[in-house]
Design a protein around this motif. Structure first.
Motif, PDB file in Angstrom:
ATOM      1  N   ARG A   1       6.057  53.643  32.539  1.00 51.36           N
ATOM      2  CA  ARG A   1       5.704  54.477  31.379  1.00 51.36           C
ATOM      3  C   ARG A   1       6.843  55.430  31.013  1.00 51.36           C
ATOM      4  O   ARG A   1       6.654  56.638  30.849  1.00 51.36           O
ATOM      5  N   PRO A   2       8.087  54.897  30.878  1.00 48.60           N
ATOM      6  CA  PRO A   2       9.214  55.785  30.576  1.00 48.60           C
ATOM      7  C   PRO A   2       9.145  56.335  29.159  1.00 48.60           C
ATOM      8  O   PRO A   2       8.668  55.692  28.228  1.00 48.60           O
ATOM      9  N   SER A   3       9.631  57.552  29.003  1.00 51.04           N
ATOM     10  CA  SER A   3       9.715  58.209  27.698  1.00 51.04           C
ATOM     11  C   SER A   3      11.099  58.843  27.583  1.00 51.04           C
ATOM     12  O   SER A   3      11.500  59.635  28.440  1.00 51.04           O
ATOM     13  N   ASP A   4      11.826  58.481  26.534  1.00 49.04           N
ATOM     14  CA  ASP A   4      13.178  59.005  26.337  1.00 49.04           C
ATOM     15  C   ASP A   4      13.138  60.249  25.447  1.00 49.04           C
ATOM     16  O   ASP A   4      12.471  60.256  24.405  1.00 49.04           O
ATOM     17  N   TRP A   5      13.847  61.284  25.869  1.00 50.73           N
ATOM     18  CA  TRP A   5      13.912  62.517  25.097  1.00 50.73           C
ATOM     19  C   TRP A   5      15.237  63.203  25.346  1.00 50.73           C
ATOM     20  O   TRP A   5      16.000  62.808  26.236  1.00 50.73           O
TER      21      TRP A   5
ATOM     22  N   VAL B   1       8.975  61.941  37.094  1.00 53.48           N
ATOM     23  CA  VAL B   1      10.375  62.022  37.466  1.00 53.48           C
ATOM     24  C   VAL B   1      11.178  62.150  36.180  1.00 53.48           C
ATOM     25  O   VAL B   1      10.983  61.381  35.235  1.00 53.48           O
ATOM     26  N   ILE B   2      12.067  63.131  36.122  1.00 45.18           N
ATOM     27  CA  ILE B   2      12.919  63.365  34.962  1.00 45.18           C
ATOM     28  C   ILE B   2      14.364  63.187  35.394  1.00 45.18           C
ATOM     29  O   ILE B   2      14.842  63.895  36.294  1.00 45.18           O
ATOM     30  N   VAL B   3      15.063  62.226  34.787  1.00 48.61           N
ATOM     31  CA  VAL B   3      16.419  61.873  35.197  1.00 48.61           C
ATOM     32  C   VAL B   3      17.279  61.611  33.969  1.00 48.61           C
ATOM     33  O   VAL B   3      16.765  61.371  32.869  1.00 48.61           O
ATOM     34  N   PRO B   4      18.609  61.628  34.120  1.00 47.97           N
ATOM     35  CA  PRO B   4      19.471  61.252  33.009  1.00 47.97           C
ATOM     36  C   PRO B   4      19.166  59.827  32.547  1.00 47.97           C
ATOM     37  O   PRO B   4      18.895  58.937  33.363  1.00 47.97           O
ATOM     38  N   ARG B   5      19.203  59.612  31.236  1.00 48.68           N
ATOM     39  CA  ARG B   5      18.922  58.285  30.706  1.00 48.68           C
ATOM     40  C   ARG B   5      19.937  57.287  31.255  1.00 48.68           C
ATOM     41  O   ARG B   5      21.121  57.571  31.335  1.00 48.68           O
ATOM     42  N   GLY B   6      19.442  56.133  31.673  1.00 50.57           N
ATOM     43  CA  GLY B   6      20.292  55.112  32.271  1.00 50.57           C
ATOM     44  C   GLY B   6      20.332  55.154  33.782  1.00 50.57           C
ATOM     45  O   GLY B   6      20.972  54.307  34.410  1.00 50.57           O
ATOM     46  N   THR B   7      19.637  56.126  34.398  1.00 54.26           N
ATOM     47  CA  THR B   7      19.571  56.172  35.857  1.00 54.26           C
ATOM     48  C   THR B   7      18.810  54.943  36.364  1.00 54.26           C
ATOM     49  O   THR B   7      17.697  54.675  35.922  1.00 54.26           O
ATOM     50  N   PRO B   8      19.410  54.151  37.267  1.00 54.55           N
ATOM     51  CA  PRO B   8      18.786  52.897  37.709  1.00 54.55           C
ATOM     52  C   PRO B   8      17.641  53.125  38.695  1.00 54.55           C
ATOM     53  O   PRO B   8      17.809  53.000  39.912  1.00 54.55           O
TER      54      PRO B   8
ATOM     55  N   GLY C   1      12.933  70.540  23.757  1.00 55.21           N
ATOM     56  CA  GLY C   1      12.985  69.108  24.009  1.00 55.21           C
ATOM     57  C   GLY C   1      12.575  68.368  22.755  1.00 55.21           C
ATOM     58  O   GLY C   1      11.709  68.824  22.007  1.00 55.21           O
ATOM     59  N   VAL C   2      13.208  67.215  22.501  1.00 57.76           N
ATOM     60  CA  VAL C   2      12.906  66.434  21.306  1.00 57.76           C
ATOM     61  C   VAL C   2      12.938  64.953  21.686  1.00 57.76           C
ATOM     62  O   VAL C   2      13.788  64.519  22.462  1.00 57.76           O
ATOM     63  N   TYR C   3      11.980  64.180  21.174  1.00 59.59           N
ATOM     64  CA  TYR C   3      11.971  62.753  21.461  1.00 59.59           C
ATOM     65  C   TYR C   3      13.250  62.104  20.950  1.00 59.59           C
ATOM     66  O   TYR C   3      13.769  62.458  19.881  1.00 59.59           O
ATOM     67  N   ALA C   4      13.755  61.132  21.691  1.00 60.89           N
ATOM     68  CA  ALA C   4      15.037  60.515  21.370  1.00 60.89           C
ATOM     69  C   ALA C   4      15.035  59.780  20.046  1.00 60.89           C
ATOM     70  O   ALA C   4      16.093  59.610  19.427  1.00 60.89           O
ATOM     71  N   ASP C   5      13.863  59.306  19.593  1.00 65.42           N
ATOM     72  CA  ASP C   5      13.821  58.564  18.337  1.00 65.42           C
ATOM     73  C   ASP C   5      13.585  59.463  17.128  1.00 65.42           C
ATOM     74  O   ASP C   5      13.438  58.977  16.001  1.00 65.42           O
ATOM     75  N   ASN C   6      13.572  60.776  17.329  1.00 60.88           N
ATOM     76  CA  ASN C   6      13.385  61.727  16.233  1.00 60.88           C
ATOM     77  C   ASN C   6      14.749  62.069  15.640  1.00 60.88           C
ATOM     78  O   ASN C   6      15.313  63.139  15.869  1.00 60.88           O
TER      79      ASN C   6
ATOM     80  N   LEU D   1      17.675  62.313  28.443  1.00 61.40           N
ATOM     81  CA  LEU D   1      16.875  62.219  29.650  1.00 61.40           C
ATOM     82  C   LEU D   1      15.763  61.197  29.474  1.00 61.40           C
ATOM     83  O   LEU D   1      15.399  60.832  28.363  1.00 61.40           O
ATOM     84  N   THR D   2      15.222  60.762  30.599  1.00 58.57           N
ATOM     85  CA  THR D   2      14.054  59.881  30.612  1.00 58.57           C
ATOM     86  C   THR D   2      13.048  60.450  31.601  1.00 58.57           C
ATOM     87  O   THR D   2      13.397  60.863  32.701  1.00 58.57           O
TER      88      THR D   2
END
Length: 242
Positions: free
Chosen positions: A94-98, A82-89, A210-215, A233-234
């Protein structure tokens, strides 16, 4: 009355102003799709190259997106991403932020673009990615890769990039990697700008990645190259309620 309804991909594109994330998914690999009651939240399924459902992509305000995903998720196979906007409740495991980035114009010239060319040495690409980016989303032999770009010096591959364009008009780059011994020479922005320039010249009106959020280094680089769209996104897995 349900708070959502099925819709077509053309309707979904109209609702989102022809969003580049939706446009860039290969045409045969999109759908079915849904919209929230007021059209602010939308969702569609993505298929892999073997026509298996691999993901549910949902866009919109977080609360409305969560409601839409929860409503349609039961209609899909167990265990899809599932790919959703970051912060979607949503209860994602196994979430991955990008970040999804998109550029609508050619980049400024970069110092090492003249050293870039198309590369057919897949063994060298595999060796570089294994060293630098073992978790990359694209590898030699992957059917979604159209071709590789590379920078070679003294017989060594110092940088690579995958052209993973999947839809007409929307270029997409992946697997950007620079050898540790070659960092600081501008090879990352140079190989990216070189590929972007050729995608625009070939008729694309937007280039995405796409790029990882911590990059943080990558995010700043893409800012400098003109990637004005920056969507947080997450990606995760969502289990059905017991």
């Amino acid at each position: 009355m349900p708070s959502w309804s099925p819709c077509s991909i053309p309707e979904l594109l109209d609702l989102t102003g022809h969003d580049p994330l939706i446009r860039g998914t290969r045409g045969a690999g999109r759908g079915p799709a849904w919209r929230g009651a007021d059209g602010r939240a939308v969702a569609f399924t993505g298929y892999d190259v073997e026509d298996r459902i691999r993901s549910l992509v949902a866009l919109g305000p977080p609360d409305e997106t969560a409601e839409l995903v929860a409503a349609v998720h039961g209609e899909l196979p167990e265990g899809i991403r599932v790919i959703v906007p970051r912060g979607t409740p949503l209860p994602l495991s196994r979430p991955s932020d990008w970040n999804f980035r998109a550029a609508y114009g050619t980049p400024p010239p970069q110092p090492a673009e003249a050293a870039v060319g198309w590369c057919d040495d897949e063994d060298a690409v595999t060796e570089l990615l294994t060293l630098v980016s073992p978790g990359t989303s694209a590898w030699p032999g992957d059917p979604k890769v159209r071709r590789w770009a590379g920078v070679r010096r003294d017989g060594r591959l110092l940088a690579c990039l995958a052209d993973t364009t999947a839809a007409d008009g929307v270029g997409h780059v992946s697997a950007i990697a620079v050898h540790p011994e070659a960092r600081g020479r501008g090879l990352g922005p140079s190989i990216t700008a070189w590929a972007m320039r050729r995608m625009f010249a070939a008729g694309c009106d937007v280039v995405t990645l796409g790029v990882y959020a911590d990059n943080a280094v990558g995010l700043r680089m893409y800012d400098r190259l003109g990637f004005t769209v920056d969507r947080a996104l997450t990606t995760g897995l969502m289990k059905r309620p017991a």
